[in-house]
Scaffold this motif. Structure first.
Motif, short mmCIF file in Angstrom:
data_model
loop_
_atom_site.label_atom_id
_atom_site.label_comp_id
_atom_site.label_asym_id
_atom_site.label_seq_id
_atom_site.Cartn_x
_atom_site.Cartn_y
_atom_site.Cartn_z
N GLY A 102 110.81 -6.10 8.49
CA GLY A 102 109.86 -5.34 8.83
C GLY A 102 110.32 -4.16 9.46
N GLY A 103 111.04 -4.32 10.41
CA GLY A 103 111.80 -3.10 10.96
C GLY A 103 112.74 -2.44 10.05
N LEU A 104 113.47 -3.18 9.44
CA LEU A 104 114.33 -2.55 8.48
C LEU A 104 113.80 -1.63 7.41
CD1 LEU A 104 117.53 -2.40 8.35
CD2 LEU A 104 117.46 -4.23 6.89
N ARG A 105 112.63 -2.21 6.92
CA ARG A 105 111.78 -1.29 6.07
C ARG A 105 111.12 -0.15 6.41
NH1 ARG A 105 109.96 -6.55 4.34
NH2 ARG A 105 108.41 -6.46 5.61
N ARG A 106 110.87 -0.26 7.89
CA ARG A 106 110.33 0.91 8.47
C ARG A 106 111.43 1.99 8.75
NH1 ARG A 106 107.14 -2.78 10.83
NH2 ARG A 106 108.65 -3.16 12.59
N ALA A 107 112.70 1.43 8.86
CA ALA A 107 113.74 2.29 9.32
C ALA A 107 114.04 3.07 8.12
CB ALA A 107 114.85 1.60 9.81
N ASP A 108 113.81 2.53 6.70
CA ASP A 108 114.37 3.03 5.42
C ASP A 108 112.87 3.89 4.78
OD1 ASP A 108 116.22 3.20 3.66
OD2 ASP A 108 115.45 1.57 2.31
N ASP A 109 112.19 4.25 5.66
CA ASP A 109 110.87 5.07 5.09
C ASP A 109 110.91 6.41 5.33
OD1 ASP A 109 108.73 5.80 4.31
OD2 ASP A 109 107.43 5.01 5.93
N HIS A 110 111.35 7.25 4.23
CA HIS A 110 111.57 8.73 4.28
C HIS A 110 110.29 9.32 4.56
CE1 HIS A 110 115.54 8.45 2.50
NE2 HIS A 110 115.07 7.52 1.53
N ALA A 111 109.02 8.97 4.47
CA ALA A 111 107.82 9.46 4.57
C ALA A 111 107.60 9.46 6.27
CB ALA A 111 106.57 9.05 3.76
N GLY A 112 107.54 8.30 6.61
CA GLY A 112 107.36 8.15 8.19
C GLY A 112 108.34 8.59 8.87
N ARG A 113 109.71 8.33 8.69
CA ARG A 113 110.76 8.87 9.30
C ARG A 113 110.70 8.38 10.77
NH1 ARG A 113 113.23 14.77 8.77
NH2 ARG A 113 115.04 13.53 9.50
N ALA A 114 110.30 6.95 11.03
CA ALA A 114 110.24 6.53 12.35
C ALA A 114 111.60 6.50 13.29
CB ALA A 114 109.52 5.11 12.34
N VAL A 115 111.62 6.71 14.35
CA VAL A 115 112.79 6.78 15.26
C VAL A 115 113.09 5.42 15.53
CG1 VAL A 115 113.87 7.50 17.41
CG2 VAL A 115 112.33 9.13 16.18
#
Length: 469
Positions: free
Chosen positions: A78-91
Motif C-alpha cells: 500500500g505504501g508503494l502505491r502511495r509513493a507512485d501516486d502523481h496526484a497526491g505526491r506524498a513524501v
C-alpha cells in the motif's frame, strides 16, 4: 553523467580511436544477479474478470512489477502505491519505528507531478566492509578480523529516459567502490607515503620483506606527490568508470534504456569524499556557512570539438541531443521565441528562433566533474552541521541559501540529541521544493511553480555524539 551522455557521444569523444577496455572488477556480480535484499515490488495488476474485456497488456504488467523504491524505506504494498501516486505526491521517509540509517541520516523523497510514469530517482545508504585482497608486499592476505576497512556510503541516482539505470547503479556502484579499495587496505592503514609501484606477482620471493618494495624515488627522479587521499579519489573515479562501462554492456545485451546522474558520498578514515556525475548537488552547511561540495557535470572542456562533430555527424546524436548550446534547457512554451545560443564556431552568444529540434537535450550545458574531499577531523562540528545531498528536483527551485535557512529553522526546533531531526529536515526540504497543489499545479508560497520533478534528499549530520563510530 552516467551512461546518458556517454551513450550518445561515445563515438564523438573517441573519434581518434576507442580507449582500451578496462579490467573488470574480479569479484563483482553481474547486474542481473539478485541483490542482497530484494526491493519491495508493486503489486501486479489484478487479472481482468470474465466478460470485462481483454486483460491488461503483458508489457504494462512487466513495467509495473519492475517499479521499486529504496529498501530502507520499508514500504508496504500500500505504501508503494502511495509513493507512485502523481496526484497526491506524498513524501516518503524511513519509518521512525524501523532501524535508523547510519549516523541518523535523514532521507525524504517524492514522485514527480506526471513527468514520467514512475519515480526515476533511486537512493542507497550502506555500511561497506572491505577485506584486503593482497598485502603491500605482494603476499596474499590471510583472512582475519580487524585487517579490513569500513566505509560509509550514500548515493543519489537520477534516472533519465527511464529508471532502470538508476536502480542498477544504486545496487552496484558501492560494490565497484569496494572492489577498487581492496588493493589499498594495507596501504591506507600505513601512515608512510604510499609506494608508487607494487610487485606484480603475489607470493614472489622475499615478499615478506618490505625492503624489496619499489619506493617513491626508485621509479623516476621527477614525480608527483601521491597521497592516501588521492588513492581513494582514484578508486572512486575508477568505480564510476567501471559502472559506466557496465551500463553500456547492459544496454547492448539486455536492452537497458536510459541512463542516470550519480551523486555519491564516501566516508573513510576521517574524510568525506563527494563525487558527482550529473546535475545533482551537495553542500555542507556548517555554522551557517555554505560550502559547495559538488559541481554539475557536462563535458564543457570538450565543448567546441563535440559540437563540431555533432554538427558534421548528427546521426551520432541519436535524435535525442542537439549540438547547439543554450544558457539553460529550452522549454516547450518557448517555441517560436528567440533565445541566446552558441554553436561550434562561437565563443560568444547570439539569438535564434527556437524550433522543435531545440527542445532536445543539449550535448553541452555545464562544467567538469570533480571528487571533492572534506576532512572531518579538521573542524569542531556541532549537531546542526550537515551535508545535504539533493537531486535536481530540489535545486531547480531552491537556492543554496534557502536550503541553509531551512536547515537553521528546522534543526533549531529539535533537541540536539533527537535523531529524528535530520529526517524532519529532509522532509521539510522536499516539501519546500514540491509546494502545494493550487491553480492546477504545484505552487510555492511565493506563487511560483514548485518542482514537478522527482525530488530526493539526504541529510547527513557531521557532528554530534557517535557520528564517527
Amino acid at each position: 553523467m552516467l551512461n546518458r551522455v556517454r551513450s550518445a557521444v561515445a563515438h564523438l569523444v573517441s573519434s581518434g580511436g576507442a580507449p582500451p577496455p578496462r579490467p573488470k572488477s574480479p569479484d563483482l556480480p553481474n547486474s542481473t544477479s539478485a541483490p542482497p535484499a530484494a526491493p519491495p515490488q508493486a503489486p501486479r495488476s489484478p487479472p481482468a474478470r470474465a466478460g470485462s474485456g481483454s486483460a491488461a497488456p503483458a508489457k504494462t504488467v512487466e513495467v509495473r512489477a519492475s517499479f521499486s523504491r529504496p529498501t530502507f524505506l520499508q514500504l508496504s504494498p500500500g505504501g508503494l502505491r502511495r509513493a507512485d501516486d502523481h496526484a497526491g505526491r506524498a513524501v516518503q521517509s524511513p519509518p521512525d519505528t524501523g532501524r535508523r540509517l547510519p549516523w541518523s541520516t535523514g532521507y525524504a523523497e517524492v514522485i514527480n507531478a506526471g513527468k514520467s510514469r514512475h519515480n526515476e530517482d533511486q537512493a542507497c545508504c550502506e555500511v561497506v566492509y572491505v577485506e584486503g585482497r593482497r598485502s603491500v608486499s605482494g603476499a596474499p592476505r590471510e583472512p582475519s578480523r580487524g585487517q579490513g576497512l569500513c566505509f560509509y556510503y550514500w548515493g543519489l541516482f537520477d534516472g533519465h529516459a527511464g529508471g532502470r539505470a538508476a536502480e542498477m547503479a544504486s545496487r552496484l556502484l558501492h560494490r565497484h567502490v569496494r572492489e577498487q579499495l581492496k588493493d589499498l587496505v594495507e596501504i591506507l592503514q600505513d601512515p608512510s607515503p604510499p609506494p608508487l609501484c607494487l610487485p606484480s606477482t603475489p607470493g614472489a620471493p622475499g615478499s615478506s620483506d618490505s625492503s624489496h618494495l619499489v619506493g617513491p624515488q626508485s621509479c623516476w627522479s621527477s614525480q608527483k606527490e601521491v597521497t592516501h587521499e588521492s588513492l581513494v579519489v582514484g578508486a572512486i573515479e575508477n568505480a564510476f568508470q567501471l559502472m559506466d562501462e557496465q551500463m553500456a554492456r547492459e544496454r547492448r545485451g539486455h536492452q537497458v534504456e536510459g541512463g542516470c546522474c550519480a551523486l555519491v558520498v564516501v566516508y573513510l578514515l576521517g574524510k568525506v569524499y563527494v563525487a558527482n556525475a550529473g546535475d545533482s548537488r551537495a553542500i555542507i552547511v556548517r555554522n551557517g556557512e555554505i560550502i559547495p561540495m559538488s559541481r554539475e557535470f557536462t563535458p564543457e572542456t570538450e565543448r567546441q570539438r563535440l559540437q563540431t562533430l555533432g554538427f558534421l555527424k548528427p546521426e551520432l546524436l541519436g535524435g535525442e541531443f542537439t549540438h547547439l548550446e543554450f544558457p539553460r534547457r529550452v522549454q516547450p512554451k518557448e517555441l517560436g521565441q528567440r533565445m541566446l545560443y552558441r554553436d561550434q564556431n562561437m565563443t560568444g552568444w547570439a539569438y535564434k528562433k527556437i524550433e522543435l529540434e531545440d527542445l532536445r537535450f543539449p550535448l553541452v550545458c555545464g562544467e567538469g566533474k570533480k571528487v571533492r574531499v572534506y576532512d572531518l577531523t579538521q573542524y569542531e562540528h556541532c549537531p546542526d552541521d550537515v551535508l545535504v545531498l539533493g537531486t535536481d528536483g530540489l535545486w531547480d527551485v531552491t537556492s543554496d541559501c534557502e536550503v541553509a535557512a531551512t536547515v537553521d529553522r528546522v534543526l533549531s526546533a529539535y533537541e540536539p540529541n533527537d535523531p529524528s531531526r535530520y529526517t524532519a529536515l529532509a522532509q521539510a526540504l522536499v516539501l519546500g521544493a514540491r509546494g502545494t497543489p493550487r491553480d492546477r499545479g504545484w505552487r510555492l508560497p511565493n506563487n511560483k511553480l514548485g518542482s514537478g520533478d522527482d525530488i530526493s534528499v539526504f541529510v547527513i549530520p557531521l557532528g554530534g555524539p557517535g557520528s564517527y563510530s
